[in-house]
Design an enzyme around this catalytic site. Sequence first.
Site, mmCIF file in Angstrom:
data_model
loop_
_atom_site.group_PDB
_atom_site.id
_atom_site.type_symbol
_atom_site.label_atom_id
_atom_site.label_comp_id
_atom_site.label_asym_id
_atom_site.label_seq_id
_atom_site.Cartn_x
_atom_site.Cartn_y
_atom_site.Cartn_z
ATOM 1 N N VAL A 39 38.907 -33.713 -45.259
ATOM 2 C CA VAL A 39 39.765 -34.193 -46.336
ATOM 3 C C VAL A 39 41.199 -33.921 -45.922
ATOM 4 C CG1 VAL A 39 38.091 -33.995 -48.217
ATOM 5 C CG2 VAL A 39 39.505 -32.025 -47.622
ATOM 6 N N SER A 40 42.124 -34.659 -46.488
ATOM 7 C CA SER A 40 43.512 -34.602 -46.037
ATOM 8 C C SER A 40 44.357 -33.511 -46.672
ATOM 9 C CB SER A 40 44.193 -35.954 -46.283
ATOM 10 O OG SER A 40 43.506 -36.959 -45.592
ATOM 11 N N THR A 41 43.986 -33.061 -47.881
ATOM 12 C CA THR A 41 44.852 -32.116 -48.577
ATOM 13 C C THR A 41 44.072 -30.902 -49.070
ATOM 14 O OG1 THR A 41 44.517 -33.111 -50.751
ATOM 15 C CG2 THR A 41 46.309 -34.023 -49.412
#
Length: 194
Positions: free
Chosen positions: A38-40
């Site tokens: 996931v990016s964040t």
Amino acid sequence: GTADKDSQFSPPVSPSSQQCASQKMPAHSGKFVSYYRVSTDRQGRSGLGLDAQKEAVQQRLNGGRWQLIAEFVEIESGKRAKHPQLDAALAACKKHKAKLVVAKLDRLSRNVSFLLKLIDSGVEVLFADLPELNGAMGRFMLTTMASVAELEAGLISERTKAALKAAKARGVKLGRHGAEVLAPRFKAEARQRA
């Protein structure tokens, strides 16, 4: 996660081979290591995106006699060159002679050279959103798809930069404090249109 006692587990009972046949997906057997990204931090803490990726992996490994021996979660942008959890997942695959399973190709990378390094690592990779791609044709299909994903990422970046530049030229205050300016303006516009 890391490859410690907490990240290793036995998967839930696999669906029957009869269910597998009705879904027209091959039953899998053997050892697997999953990799999720996931990016964040917010996505990582909330599970947003992770649950869907885990479900996709479970669906892809339906039926058969398979064991998920470890799972690794990366919380960072896919643009970064270093992926320590992916490196750990690949090491676990090599150590246990397992396949790497990833929910979606674009969760792994949108960078062709990165994907080629992965293909050349000697670890077999299974994508939940793709049919099994092996041999020369599989390599061609994966690199072509990664090229399209890399193009898409580049185009999104270009459009975003152009939109921000245009907004700035119109006098929109960008950044955290810009929201304080924009939010009331949009509320006023919404009231006028209602």
